[in-house]
Structures are given as C-alpha cells and as structure tokens.
Write a protein that holds these residues in place. Structure first.
Motif, PDB file in Angstrom:
ATOM      1  N   SER A  43       0.852  -1.188   0.000  1.00 19.90           N
ATOM      2  CA  SER A  43       0.000   0.000   0.000  1.00 19.90           C
ATOM      3  C   SER A  43       0.885   1.234   0.000  1.00 19.90           C
ATOM      4  N   ASN A  44       0.325   2.341  -0.451  1.00 14.79           N
ATOM      5  CA  ASN A  44       1.090   3.577  -0.566  1.00 14.79           C
ATOM      6  C   ASN A  44       1.472   4.111   0.812  1.00 14.79           C
ATOM      7  N   TYR A  45       2.663   4.702   0.857  1.00  8.73           N
ATOM      8  CA  TYR A  45       3.154   5.286   2.112  1.00  8.73           C
ATOM      9  C   TYR A  45       3.595   6.713   1.842  1.00  8.73           C
ATOM     10  N   TYR A  46       3.195   7.645   2.727  1.00  8.13           N
ATOM     11  CA  TYR A  46       3.605   9.035   2.578  1.00  8.13           C
ATOM     12  C   TYR A  46       3.622   9.702   3.951  1.00  8.13           C
ATOM     13  N   ALA A  47       4.759  10.266   4.309  1.00  7.46           N
ATOM     14  CA  ALA A  47       4.869  10.980   5.577  1.00  7.46           C
ATOM     15  C   ALA A  47       5.943  12.051   5.459  1.00  7.46           C
ATOM     16  N   VAL A  48       5.770  13.131   6.225  1.00  6.33           N
ATOM     17  CA  VAL A  48       6.707  14.247   6.252  1.00  6.33           C
ATOM     18  C   VAL A  48       7.136  14.480   7.689  1.00  6.33           C
ATOM     19  N   LEU A  49       8.434  14.432   7.932  1.00  7.25           N
ATOM     20  CA  LEU A  49       8.995  14.718   9.251  1.00  7.25           C
ATOM     21  C   LEU A  49       9.434  16.178   9.263  1.00  7.25           C
ATOM     22  N   GLY A  50       8.818  16.973  10.160  1.00  3.13           N
ATOM     23  CA  GLY A  50       9.047  18.406  10.136  1.00  3.13           C
ATOM     24  C   GLY A  50      10.205  18.878  10.976  1.00  3.13           C
ATOM     25  N   HIS A  51      10.402  18.266  12.144  1.00  2.13           N
ATOM     26  CA  HIS A  51      11.519  18.649  13.005  1.00  2.13           C
ATOM     27  C   HIS A  51      11.732  17.560  14.044  1.00  2.13           C
ATOM     28  N   LEU A  52      12.879  17.623  14.691  1.00  3.31           N
ATOM     29  CA  LEU A  52      13.204  16.723  15.794  1.00  3.31           C
ATOM     30  C   LEU A  52      13.900  17.533  16.868  1.00  3.31           C
ATOM     31  N   MET A  53      13.438  17.388  18.109  1.00  4.47           N
ATOM     32  CA  MET A  53      14.045  18.074  19.233  1.00  4.47           C
ATOM     33  C   MET A  53      14.297  17.068  20.352  1.00  4.47           C
ATOM     34  N   VAL A  54      15.506  17.110  20.904  1.00  2.22           N
ATOM     35  CA  VAL A  54      15.898  16.217  21.989  1.00  2.22           C
ATOM     36  C   VAL A  54      16.441  17.076  23.128  1.00  2.22           C
ATOM     37  N   LYS A  55      15.888  16.901  24.329  1.00  2.05           N
ATOM     38  CA  LYS A  55      16.376  17.684  25.474  1.00  2.05           C
ATOM     39  C   LYS A  55      15.952  17.009  26.768  1.00  2.05           C
ATOM     40  N   THR A  56      16.529  17.479  27.871  1.00  4.82           N
ATOM     41  CA  THR A  56      16.137  16.995  29.194  1.00  4.82           C
ATOM     42  C   THR A  56      15.087  17.943  29.777  1.00  4.82           C
ATOM     43  N   SER A  57      14.476  17.519  30.858  1.00  2.00           N
ATOM     44  CA  SER A  57      13.350  18.265  31.418  1.00  2.00           C
ATOM     45  C   SER A  57      13.756  19.625  31.967  1.00  2.00           C
ATOM     46  N   ASP A  58      15.039  19.828  32.261  1.00  2.00           N
ATOM     47  CA  ASP A  58      15.481  21.100  32.825  1.00  2.00           C
ATOM     48  C   ASP A  58      15.964  22.074  31.756  1.00  2.00           C
ATOM     49  N   GLN A  59      15.713  21.757  30.484  1.00  4.34           N
ATOM     50  CA  GLN A  59      16.217  22.590  29.392  1.00  4.34           C
ATOM     51  C   GLN A  59      15.097  23.327  28.665  1.00  4.34           C
ATOM     52  N   ASN A  60      14.092  23.763  29.394  1.00  2.00           N
ATOM     53  CA  ASN A  60      13.009  24.512  28.789  1.00  2.00           C
ATOM     54  C   ASN A  60      13.448  25.954  28.551  1.00  2.00           C
ATOM     55  N   PRO A  61      13.009  26.567  27.442  1.00  2.00           N
ATOM     56  CA  PRO A  61      13.431  27.945  27.144  1.00  2.00           C
ATOM     57  C   PRO A  61      12.886  28.924  28.169  1.00  2.00           C
ATOM     58  N   ASP A  62      13.682  29.898  28.514  1.00  2.00           N
ATOM     59  CA  ASP A  62      13.289  30.927  29.468  1.00  2.00           C
ATOM     60  C   ASP A  62      13.532  32.280  28.807  1.00  2.00           C
ATOM     61  N   PHE A  63      12.527  32.747  28.064  1.00  2.00           N
ATOM     62  CA  PHE A  63      12.678  34.002  27.330  1.00  2.00           C
ATOM     63  C   PHE A  63      12.482  35.184  28.272  1.00  2.00           C
ATOM     64  N   LEU A  64      13.372  36.139  28.145  1.00  3.62           N
ATOM     65  CA  LEU A  64      13.278  37.338  28.970  1.00  3.62           C
ATOM     66  C   LEU A  64      12.134  38.227  28.470  1.00  3.62           C
ATOM     67  N   PRO A  65      11.503  38.973  29.377  1.00  6.01           N
ATOM     68  CA  PRO A  65      10.399  39.842  28.948  1.00  6.01           C
ATOM     69  C   PRO A  65      10.889  40.955  28.029  1.00  6.01           C
ATOM     70  N   SER A  66       9.945  41.515  27.297  1.00  9.55           N
ATOM     71  CA  SER A  66      10.275  42.579  26.354  1.00  9.55           C
ATOM     72  C   SER A  66      10.990  43.737  27.029  1.00  9.55           C
ATOM     73  N   SER A  67      10.646  43.995  28.294  1.00 16.98           N
ATOM     74  CA  SER A  67      11.233  45.127  29.011  1.00 16.98           C
ATOM     75  C   SER A  67      12.724  44.943  29.288  1.00 16.98           C
ATOM     76  N   SER A  68      13.250  43.719  29.092  1.00 18.35           N
ATOM     77  CA  SER A  68      14.676  43.465  29.316  1.00 18.35           C
ATOM     78  C   SER A  68      15.535  43.915  28.146  1.00 18.35           C
ATOM     79  N   TRP A  69      14.888  44.267  27.041  1.00 19.60           N
ATOM     80  CA  TRP A  69      15.615  44.578  25.819  1.00 19.60           C
ATOM     81  C   TRP A  69      15.544  46.074  25.493  1.00 19.60           C
ATOM     82  N   LEU A  70      16.578  46.538  24.842  1.00 16.87           N
ATOM     83  CA  LEU A  70      16.613  47.879  24.279  1.00 16.87           C
ATOM     84  C   LEU A  70      16.646  47.743  22.764  1.00 16.87           C
TER      85      LEU A  70
END
Length: 699
Positions: free
Chosen positions: A549-576
């Motif tokens: 049977s026909n097969y079709y799939a698209v892999l868009g991205h892969l991310m590997v990290k540990t639970s303590d590696q979540n992004p912590d973006f600074l608020p807009s007020s931290s930037w000039l």
C-alpha cells in the motif's frame, strides 16, 4: 515612466561605498592599504558579517582529515547576501559530517568567509578558514610592501588575526603564488610564523595552513609533495595544502617527510580534474582511496563542480550522489548530537517558503545558508528495490524553516523501513530525555524513532519510540525486533496548521551513550481487527501482509532535550531596541518606502545566547475618533531572520494611512522554540507628516 525616471533607471549604479547604509553584504578586502588601515571595521556591513555560532570542537583529531576548499566563480555570489537572497536554487553544502575544515577561497587579496558558511560549518563542528592570496604582477607589488621589513610582516599578520577573531572564523589559508627575491624569504617566514602565533594566542584551536606555491629559495614552483623546498613553511604553521597535480608516489613521500605530523599534510584534489590524480569529478574517490591508504589528509578543491557543470539529473540528486562517494571512501568525520538540547528542522538553507511553528510566514523563494539546521546523515541509494524514497524536501510544507524529510513509496503489511537520521555521541545522565517531533502524513503512514545505545561496558540496546496508534498492535509488530518499545506519552494536533501532529516520548538511559537515531516507517492497521472479526478468517494475516500500500509521511523537526532545558525568554522590558539610519523615499509608483537599521541588545549588557531572531512588522493606521492606535490589520508581516542583533530593512513599502510601524524581534531558542510575538521586544516608529513629505521629495 517619465523621461527623467527612464534616464535615472538606466544610469550606472554608484560605486560601492561600504560606509553607507545598504542591504548588508559580504565582500573581500582587495588592497593592502585597506588591510593596514583597518577600514573594514568602519564599514556599515561589518557588524552584520560577524558569525553568531561558536565552534564547539578544539584541536583537530589525530587521524587523516578532510579539508574542503570552496572556489566558485570568484566567490561572493548568492552567499554574499547576509540576510538571505531570493535564489531558491543557490549553491550550498550540507554534507558537513564528512569534513573537518572548510576554506572559503577567492582571488581577492583577503577573502573573508561570508558568515553563513561559518555559522553552518561551526554548527556541525567544522573549522572555517579565510584566504590570503598574492598572485600575478599585482601580487608581487603587494609582497614588496608586505615583506619590506620584519615589522611590516608582523603588522599585516596581526591585521589578519584581528579580522578572523572579530568575524568569528578559525584561521587562514596562505597562498603566495608569486616568485620573490631571496632576500624576502626571511620576512615571509616571519609573516607566516607571526600569523600562526598570534592566531593561536588569540583563538586556541585556530589554524594557519600554507599552500604549496613559492619555495624556500623564492621560486614559484609547485612541488606537489612535501619536501625540503616547502617544509620550512610547513614547520612554522599548522599544515600544508599540497598542489593537486601530484603523482601516485607523492602521498607516501610526503607522509615520510612529515614524520609525526603526516595528518597535517593535505593532498589537493581538483574536482574539475585538471591534472589531478584519478581525474576528479565522479572519480574523486580514486585519489581519496590512495590518501587513506597512505594515512595523509585530503584537500578537496572546488566541490561546486557538481553545481557549476549542472550534473544530471538535478543538483540535489547529483550532490547527494557525489558526496556519497566521498563518504564511502573516506568515512564520516563528525558526529552529532553531542550536546543537548539538540534541534533540527532539516533545513538546507534554501526553500520556496518559510514556516515558523507550522505556520507559513512567507511564500517567497529564498536562500540563506545561516538558516541551515543540523543536517541529517541520509544515505544515498540508487537501489531501485528500496520501497521508500527518503529526501530532504524544500517544496512540500515545512513545520519550521523551508525544509523537511519526506518519506514516499510503498510498504507491505507488517513490513517496516528504517533509515539513518543522525549518528551521535551523548552520554545520558539521571534526567529523562524527551524526544519531540512533528509529523504530517496520510491516514495510515506512521513514523517512529529507533534509538541505538551503548554502555561503558559496550552493551548495546535498541529502543523504538513508536508513533501514535494501538499499543497492542505496535507491541505485536515490534517487541521482538527492539530491546524496548515506548509509546508516545503526548500527541498534539496543531489547530493553526491542520495536518501537523506533534509527538512526544521520554526515555531514561542513565550511563548509556546515544549513538544513532533512525526513522522507522510503518503502516497502521485500523481496519485489520474489524476485517478479521467480520471474516472469521485467520488467513487474513498473510493476505494483508502480502498486499503493498502507498506510504507518505513528512517529518518536520526533531528536538531532543532533558526536562530542565526549557526555554526561558526574557520579557520585552529586558531589551533595548533602536532604529537607526532612517531613510524615507518613494518608489516609481509613488508609494512611500522606508530603509532603516534595527538594533537590539539586553539592557543589562549581558550577551544573548540566541543565534536567531525572526523580525516582523505591524502597520498601525492613523488614529480614528475614539479608537486610537487602530491597526490596518491585526497581523505581523514577516520581514526575515537575523543571526546578529541587527537587521536592515530595505525599501519597505509603507501603505498610505499608516501612522506608525511596530518592528518586533522574536527571540529564538537553541531548542527551536520561539518567544510569543506579544511578549517579544519591539520598537514603534511613528511616521510624521514631514517624513511623508520628505518621501515625496525623494521620489
């Protein structure tokens, strides 16, 4: 169009003035005066040309190495556009895992690598060198000044070191293709020695490599081997690039001459095949096989031959086929992931569209090698018996950037297809490791991840991170084929981009080394149980197993990290955020246009760890009664991506009725995450009536 406009449009453009604001480009230094005066650092373009990705590796490994020297039509083609160009078919390299050193070559005096090459190479652990070259009569005159005194030789060496350190690349290829006076040789040696010493002290792990050209007796005689005529230069730098017209016995002669430094001898191979051993082109591996046998290093010159000569059937296929010959002969040189977090959207640095978090933000063709993500180790195969074709695809919809991995073909029943994605080297610790990937497929095509682990005791274990589906059927199909099968703990459908699904799985393998990541393609069987129950037949198992049977799939991205590696973006007020070099004009149709430089930095002076920023603009309308700050539309228009904390907006068309422009800088994390636009730093540029009048004046 008026007569005046016709005359203006046909007039020759003014000469390039690097001090004036314009669309950022990369360019070489062409005169010794420019080098001595340090004028490059006062160029408007300089800050845009700083590489943003540091290299993780230190000294080169003690083994035969692969150097790749990029020489194409004088250099600075599509890659000169620092913020990206519009040629989807621009040349690029993506087989970084097969090399150790990349040289950007042109025939200008000082070739500064465009930052896109340094960013992509460094991401993959590859060092990048610029080129210093003197040739012909002009080169002889340059050498007369360069080598006039010991002090001048030292001064110019220090200028080159300063450039490499400031722009973030790793050293120099020195190519003195001129005959000299014998009295100039001591100062030439001082130039090479001082450059090597200052590079090493300023940038540990840097390289200075000598090209086999002028000899110690001042003659321009290419030796094609390491011998007593060029070894004095080899002895005072990090290696020698041997000219590519060597004979079969020369690699061994060179290895013997180098002694315990034989890996620092890089034997040249011209891919165009000009008097090169083996003939280059599709037989480049012939020379590589000999060099591997003699345990010296290789220097492949002009791999863009595949692109420049339009090898059939198309560039993508020909490029992958050519580099597969290099891999088969020389082997893999780099491994990744090596550190976490690890993220790849498989982008090769070009595409027909651009997406962020599964939402297409641009449908304009583009190229920007700085946007290359970690490149998968896809295996090239001309075997027609493979049931699944695997390609990096820039035409289909992307989850992030402009690429994806597309799997297309047929599968029979319980068959599955396994293909290599990455070869890594990560020692896992106490924390569980989370794998997240995006998938778009037809209703029955599934993609899992096969992980290979080894322990310090050399025990091996294979784990399948299965796709969503029936746990019972998945276990029945795979439990005997893998050490462990893990079902996803979270599956999310993306409402903003129908068809995309995010799958998350976790695994704890403390003390094990993750060595391989493969994709596993297989089919779900939602109707299988119902068919069997309704038919009452046990023969249905075999009947379905034999039916493709026909097969079709698209892999868009892969991310590997540990639970303590979540992004912590600074608020807009931290930037000039500031806007500089504002220029209003009007195009030929009378529309107002804006050109301006946007810069941003953290207010506390700390260095941002981000290597990518998405830049957007919102257009605010003239205030309406009782409704101030009305927007023309509540949408952000994507302008482009920046790798440094600056972006140049060029000839941006401002609709009539616009009272202000809000430029938004979306900070991106190393794990592929992006700050919410509403939380991102921004600058609001108010448009005054006098500026609109000024635009009409510049019409």
């Amino acid at each position: 169009m008026s007569q005046e406009q016709l005359q203006a449009s046909s007039a020759s453009p003014p000469p390039f003035d690097p001090s004036q604001p314009s669309t950022p480009i990369s360019y070489p230094i062409k005169t010794l005066q420019e080098l001595e005066s340090r004028s490059y650092f006062s160029s408007f373009h300089y800050p845009f040309n700083v590489a943003s990705v540091p290299i993780q590796s230190g000294s080169l490994p003690s083994r035969p190495r692969m150097l790749v020297c990029h020489d194409m039509a004088g250099g600075y083609l599509d890659d000169k556009w620092v913020q990206g160009g519009t040629n989807e078919g621009a040349y690029a390299i993506w087989h970084w895992y097969l090399m150790d050193v990349f040289v950007y070559f042109s025939h200008s005096l000082v070739t500064l690598p465009p930052p896109c090459w340094t960013n992509a190479a460094h991401k993959h652990g590859v060092k990048v060198l610029g080129t210093f070259i003197t040739e012909w009569d002009e080169g002889r005159a340059i050498c007369n000044a360069l080598l006039s005194t010991k002090e001048s030789a030292q001064m110019y060496a220090e200028r080159l070191t300063e450039l490499a350190v400031a722009l973030g690349f790793d050293g120099w290829l020195i190519n003195m293709e001129v005959a000299l006076a014998k009295g100039q040789i001591p100062n030439l040696k001082e130039f090479v020695s001082h450059l090597t010493q200052t590079m090493h002290s300023s940038m540990p792990g840097s390289l200075v490599i000598w090209y086999d050209s002028v000899t110690i007796d001042s003659s321009l005689e290419w030796q094609d081997q390491l011998n007593n005529k060029n070894k004095p230069f080899f002895d005072i730098c990090d290696g020698i690039f041997i000219n590519y017209t060597w004979a079969e016995s020369y690699p061994k002669i060179s290895a013997d001459a180098a002694g315990d430094r034989k890996f620092d001898v890089y034997m040249g191979i011209d891919v165009f095949g000009r008097n090169t051993y083996g003939g280059g082109q599709w037989n480049t591996n012939v020379a590589l096989d000999l060099l591997k046998k003699e345990e010296v290093s290789a220097a492949i010159f002009a791999p863009g031959w595949v692109y420049e000569t339009k090898q059939p059937p198309d560039f993508q296929t020909a490029q992958n086929r050519w580099w597969s010959l290099i891999e088969k002969s020389w082997g893999i040189q780099q491994k990744y992931p090596r550190v976490l977090p690890f993220y790849s959207n498989f982008d090769q640095g070009h595409g027909y569209h651009f997406a962020i978090d599964a939402v297409q933000v641009s449908d304009t063709p583009w190229c920007n090698i700085s946007c290359q993500s970690f490149q998968p180790f896809l295996e090239f195969s001309e075997d027609s018996t493979n049931t699944i074709q695997v390609i990096v695809n820039s035409k289909e919809a992307s989850y992030s950037g402009g690429g994806n991995i597309t799997f297309k073909g047929t599968l029979q029943g319980n068959d599955y297809f396994r293909t290599r994605l990455f070869l890594g080297e990560i020692l896992l610790g106490n924390l569980p490791v989370h794998f997240t990937y995006s998938l778009k497929s037809d209703s029955s095509s599934l993609v899992g991840l096969s992980l290979e682990f080894s322990s310090t005791l050399n025990e091996r274990m294979s784990v399948l991170l299965a796709a969503q589906g029936s746990t019972l059927l998945t276990m029945n199909q795979f439990s005997s084929k893998f050490s462990k099968v893990i079902m996803p703990h979270r599956v999310v459908k993306i409402e903003a981009a129908p068809g995309w699904v995010i799958q998350e799985s976790s695994i704890a393998m403390n003390g094990y080394i993750l060595t391989e990541i493969h994709a596993v393609c297989y089919k779900s069987k939602p109707d299988f149980i119902d068919l069997k129950l309704n038919s009452g037949s046990d023969h249905l198992d075999n009947d379905l197993a034999r039916s493709p049977s026909n097969y079709y799939a698209v892999l868009g991205h892969l991310m590997v990290k540990t639970s303590d590696q979540n992004p912590d973006f600074l608020p807009s007020s931290s930037w000039l955020v500031e806007v500089q070099h504002i220029k209003w004009a009007s195009d030929l149709q009378g529309a107002k246009t804006l050109s301006a430089k946007i810069i941003w930095k953290l207010k506390d002076g700390n260095y941002s760890m981000s290597q990518n920023y998405n830049v957007y603009v919102e257009k605010l309308a003239n205030e309406e009664v009782g409704n101030p700050g009305t927007m023309l539309k509540r949408e952000q228009e994507y302008l482009g991506v920046a790798q440094v904390e600056a972006f140049y907006v060029s000839d941006f068309v401002v609709p009539s009725g616009t009272s202000s422009l809000k430029f938004i800088i979306q900070v991106c994390g190393t794990d592929g995450a992006s700050q919410k636009l509403d939380d991102s730093p921004y600058f609001q540029l108010d448009i005054e009536e006098k500026e609109l009048q000024l635009a009409k004046v510049h019409k």
